[in-house]
Design an enzyme around this catalytic site. Structure first.
Site, PDB file in Angstrom:
ATOM      1  N   ASN A   1      68.267  26.745  41.567  1.00 34.01           N
ATOM      2  CA  ASN A   1      69.536  26.789  40.934  1.00 34.01           C
ATOM      3  C   ASN A   1      70.339  28.241  40.289  1.00 34.01           C
ATOM      4  OD1 ASN A   1      71.686  25.701  39.102  1.00 34.01           O
ATOM      5  ND2 ASN A   1      70.669  25.183  37.535  1.00 34.01           N
TER       6      ASN A   1
ATOM      7  N   HIS B   1      66.860  14.104  27.559  1.00 33.33           N
ATOM      8  CA  HIS B   1      67.451  15.183  26.278  1.00 33.33           C
ATOM      9  C   HIS B   1      68.148  14.811  25.237  1.00 33.33           C
ATOM     10  CE1 HIS B   1      66.857  18.811  30.125  1.00 33.33           C
ATOM     11  NE2 HIS B   1      65.599  17.890  29.577  1.00 33.33           N
TER      12      HIS B   1
ATOM     13  N   ARG C   1      62.542  14.178  24.843  1.00 31.37           N
ATOM     14  CA  ARG C   1      62.717  15.817  24.416  1.00 31.37           C
ATOM     15  C   ARG C   1      64.128  16.306  23.600  1.00 31.37           C
ATOM     16  NH1 ARG C   1      64.590  21.244  28.171  1.00 31.37           N
ATOM     17  NH2 ARG C   1      66.861  20.643  27.190  1.00 31.37           N
TER      18      ARG C   1
ATOM     19  N   TYR D   1      69.967  27.431  24.190  1.00 28.86           N
ATOM     20  CA  TYR D   1      69.534  26.663  24.987  1.00 28.86           C
ATOM     21  C   TYR D   1      69.874  25.219  24.348  1.00 28.86           C
ATOM     22  CZ  TYR D   1      66.758  24.725  28.585  1.00 28.86           C
ATOM     23  OH  TYR D   1      66.353  23.375  29.432  1.00 28.86           O
TER      24      TYR D   1
ATOM     25  N   ASP E   1      62.087  21.989  24.150  1.00 26.44           N
ATOM     26  CA  ASP E   1      61.483  23.050  25.183  1.00 26.44           C
ATOM     27  C   ASP E   1      61.485  24.442  24.386  1.00 26.44           C
ATOM     28  OD1 ASP E   1      61.466  24.881  26.562  1.00 26.44           O
ATOM     29  OD2 ASP E   1      62.835  23.571  28.550  1.00 26.44           O
TER      30      ASP E   1
ATOM     31  N   HIS F   1      61.341  27.045  25.859  1.00 30.55           N
ATOM     32  CA  HIS F   1      62.070  28.344  27.271  1.00 30.55           C
ATOM     33  C   HIS F   1      61.807  29.657  27.052  1.00 30.55           C
ATOM     34  CE1 HIS F   1      65.569  28.198  30.075  1.00 30.55           C
ATOM     35  NE2 HIS F   1      65.193  26.967  30.645  1.00 30.55           N
TER      36      HIS F   1
ATOM     37  N   GLU G   1      56.865  22.832  24.971  1.00 31.03           N
ATOM     38  CA  GLU G   1      57.498  23.632  26.635  1.00 31.03           C
ATOM     39  C   GLU G   1      57.451  24.897  26.485  1.00 31.03           C
ATOM     40  OE1 GLU G   1      60.306  20.934  28.625  1.00 31.03           O
ATOM     41  OE2 GLU G   1      60.445  22.761  30.142  1.00 31.03           O
TER      42      GLU G   1
ATOM     43  N   GLU H   1      57.498  24.811  35.051  1.00 30.09           N
ATOM     44  CA  GLU H   1      58.664  24.418  35.993  1.00 30.09           C
ATOM     45  C   GLU H   1      58.755  25.865  36.094  1.00 30.09           C
ATOM     46  OE1 GLU H   1      61.286  23.279  32.374  1.00 30.09           O
ATOM     47  OE2 GLU H   1      62.553  25.167  32.939  1.00 30.09           O
TER      48      GLU H   1
ATOM     49  N   ARG I   1      53.515  20.855  35.114  1.00 32.20           N
ATOM     50  CA  ARG I   1      55.058  20.903  35.197  1.00 32.20           C
ATOM     51  C   ARG I   1      55.955  21.854  35.839  1.00 32.20           C
ATOM     52  NH1 ARG I   1      59.313  19.037  32.492  1.00 32.20           N
ATOM     53  NH2 ARG I   1      60.129  20.414  32.458  1.00 32.20           N
TER      54      ARG I   1
ATOM     55  N   HIS J   1      58.937  18.755  36.274  1.00 34.72           N
ATOM     56  CA  HIS J   1      60.444  19.283  36.168  1.00 34.72           C
ATOM     57  C   HIS J   1      61.296  18.004  36.675  1.00 34.72           C
ATOM     58  CE1 HIS J   1      63.985  22.966  36.125  1.00 34.72           C
ATOM     59  NE2 HIS J   1      63.300  22.260  34.833  1.00 34.72           N
TER      60      HIS J   1
ATOM     61  N   ASP K   1      69.025  19.676  38.508  1.00 37.80           N
ATOM     62  CA  ASP K   1      69.035  21.067  39.666  1.00 37.80           C
ATOM     63  C   ASP K   1      67.407  20.638  39.924  1.00 37.80           C
ATOM     64  OD1 ASP K   1      68.586  22.729  36.723  1.00 37.80           O
ATOM     65  OD2 ASP K   1      67.667  24.088  37.899  1.00 37.80           O
TER      66      ASP K   1
ATOM     67  N   GLU L   1      60.401  14.021  33.433  1.00 35.58           N
ATOM     68  CA  GLU L   1      62.033  14.433  32.853  1.00 35.58           C
ATOM     69  C   GLU L   1      62.660  14.136  33.840  1.00 35.58           C
ATOM     70  OE1 GLU L   1      63.064  18.193  32.805  1.00 35.58           O
ATOM     71  OE2 GLU L   1      64.180  18.118  31.261  1.00 35.58           O
TER      72      GLU L   1
ATOM     73  N   TRP M   1      65.320  34.574  29.048  1.00 38.38           N
ATOM     74  CA  TRP M   1      66.562  33.060  28.586  1.00 38.38           C
ATOM     75  C   TRP M   1      65.487  31.969  29.462  1.00 38.38           C
ATOM     76  CZ3 TRP M   1      68.451  28.913  31.945  1.00 38.38           C
ATOM     77  CH2 TRP M   1      68.777  28.124  31.054  1.00 38.38           C
TER      78      TRP M   1
HETATM   79  O1  KDG Z   1      67.500  25.708  36.659  1.00 35.28           O
HETATM   80  C1  KDG Z   1      67.074  25.878  34.700  1.00 35.28           C
HETATM   81  C2  KDG Z   1      67.276  24.437  34.513  1.00 35.28           C
HETATM   82  O2  KDG Z   1      66.261  23.460  34.846  1.00 35.28           O
HETATM   83  C3  KDG Z   1      65.838  24.450  32.679  1.00 35.28           C
HETATM   84  O3  KDG Z   1      66.872  25.113  31.841  1.00 35.28           O
HETATM   85  C4  KDG Z   1      65.701  23.005  32.687  1.00 35.28           C
HETATM   86  O4  KDG Z   1      63.523  23.855  31.121  1.00 35.28           O
HETATM   87  C5  KDG Z   1      64.523  23.058  31.724  1.00 35.28           C
HETATM   88  C6  KDG Z   1      64.107  21.825  31.581  1.00 35.28           C
HETATM   89  O5  KDG Z   1      63.137  21.507  30.967  1.00 35.28           O
HETATM   90  O6  KDG Z   1      64.626  21.145  32.172  1.00 35.28           O
HETATM   91 MG    MG Z   2      62.636  23.881  30.689  1.00 30.30          MG
END
Ligand code: KDG
Ligand code: MG
Length: 409
Positions: free
Chosen positions: A43, A128, A153, A165, A216, A218, A242, A268, A289, A318, A322, A345, A409
């Site tokens: 991605n 999600h 999630r 996010y 998550d 992140h 996560e 991931e 993941r 994951h 994407d 997921e 991020w």
């Molecule tokens: O490309 C980045 C995403 O795949 C990511 O932000 C998604 O964190 C993610 C998740 O847990 O699906």
């Molecule tokens: Mg994630």
């Protein structure tokens, strides 16, 4: 190690398309006419992998025996001297997936049969749920539960931050890479840590404990902050928390694990077994993941998941939008065969994606099912349809603290 028979690789093509979002798909064809597909989507850096495949790997593959999957993996991993990294490993992953697809088609069997056969009837998937308020987030989870999901999630807008996010925009489903230059999101650790325990408490208070709840982080906390959050969430019996800290610091998880019994998931962004070796062998995590698309394909993921099983770590591959339906199928075939499946997921795809990718796996009431009689990975790619959706540059957002400095991020 050249081929010679009908399994010899005679054509290697890369399809870059954007049916709803960008995907890089590898097509390998043998002399005997078998076609295998692999997902190489990274991605926000898609074209780097497309070039790696076109400009560096395709010449190495032509004339090789497609049946020698393990040897070709070693050739592509050890061969360039420069090992690992997301671009290299996404490219190797795509080759490996395409070769397993061909192997299955040659045998007339689905890939999960070649991996040891069916170990379960279906896979628990998690989608999600998100909301701009706690009420919206609770309602979003309720909808998913009504659809039959047993795991969800949850993410919700952190009060006081301009953006958070994982939250859908308007009526659109959440899509991380959505602008032609990176969006700037904002971050405050105190605001986040103040909010998340309230969000999770409200969810359990209103919806109870009869489903698996995930969140998550992140990659945004320090180990100490993550340990604190894990402890705060213990009463709410999360399925997992996560990516609480930036994933490259494996040892950070020793501190977090020492302080909390909230299950931890990470991986991931990993692309090899070396990224998870300490995490797994020290039992610092509960779920790994990695995605088949980014961590070396089916061949390498099998090694990661087998190592994880020795240490009581389960899979949680994951599965965002994407990871293309080809990469998703590879995750799913592994999930059906391994003993230590945890959860898969399944974020879902934009509508147009189905015009290009015809997948045979099915989502039935929040669980993934797969057929016995579809050979290979069971996803066919319509190259003519793909041509109708040209690549569009899209970036993931970046994140700044309230004082303007960069954050993860
Ligand atoms: O490309 C980045 C995403 O795949 C990511 O932000 C998604 O964190 C993610 C998740 O847990 O699906
Ligand atoms: Mg994630």
């Amino acid at each position: 190690m050249t081929g010679g028979g009908s399994r010899t690789i005679r054509e290697v093509d890369v399809v870059v398309s954007a049916p709803g979002r960008n995907y890089v798909t590898l097509r390998i064809e043998t002399v005997g006419g078998l076609v295998g597909w692999g997902d190489a989507t990274l991605n926000g850096r898609e074209l780097a992998v497309a070039s790696y495949l076109r400009d560096h790997l395709s010449a190495l593959l032509l004339g090789k025996d497609s049946a020698r999957i393990g040897d070709l993996w070693q050739y592509l991993y050890r061969g360039p001297y420069w090992r690992r990294g997301p671009v290299t490993m996404a490219a190797i992953s795509a080759v490996d997936q395409a070769l397993w697809d061909i192997q299955g088609k040659a045998a007339g069997m689905p890939v999960f049969q070649l991996l040891g056969g069916r170990a379960r009837e279906r896979l628990m998937a998690y989608p999600h749920a998100s909301g701009h308020t706690v009420e919206d987030a609770v309602a979003s989870i309720s909808t998913k539960l009504e659809q039959g999901y047993a795991a969800v999630r949850v993410q919700a807008s952190v009060p006081g931050l301009a953006s958070t996010y994982g939250i859908h925009v308007g009526d659109e489903a959440y899509e991380p890479a959505h602008t032609d230059l990176p969006d700037e999101e904002s971050w405050s650790t105190p605001l986040y840590l103040d909010f998340v325990p309230k969000l999770i408490a409200a969810v359990r208070d209103q919806l109870g404990y009869g489903f698996n709840l995930l969140h998550d982080g992140h990659h945004r906390l320090t180990p100490t902050e993550a340990a604190w959050l894990g402890k705060e969430l213990e009463p709410y019996r999360m399925f997992w928390l996560e990516d609480v800290t930036p994933a490259e610091d494996q040892a950070a998880f020793s501190l977090i694990k020492a302080h909390t019994t909230t299950p931890l998931a990470v991986g991931e962004v990993f692309n090899s077994i070396w990224d998870c070796q300490q995490l797994i062998t020290n039992r610092w995590i509960d779920y790994i993941r990695c995605a088949t698309t980014h961590a070396g394909g089916i061949t390498h993921m099998k090694r990661i998941l087998d190592l994880a099983d020795l240490y009581g770590v389960r899979s949680g591959c994951h599965g965002p939008s994407d990871v293309s339906p080809v990469g998703m199928a590879a995750n799913i075939h592994l999930g059906f065969a391994i003993p230590n499946f945890g959860v898969q997921e399944f974020m879902g795809y934009p509508e147009e994606t189905a015009e290009v990718f015809r997948a045979s796996y099915r989502l039935v009431e929040g669980h993934l099912e797969i057929d016995e009689d579809v050979p290979g990975l069971g996803v066919e790619v319509d190259v003519e349809a793909a041509a109708r959706f040209p690549y569009e540059r899209k970036y993931l957002p970046v994140n700044r603290r309230l004082d303007g400095s960069m954050h993860d991020w």
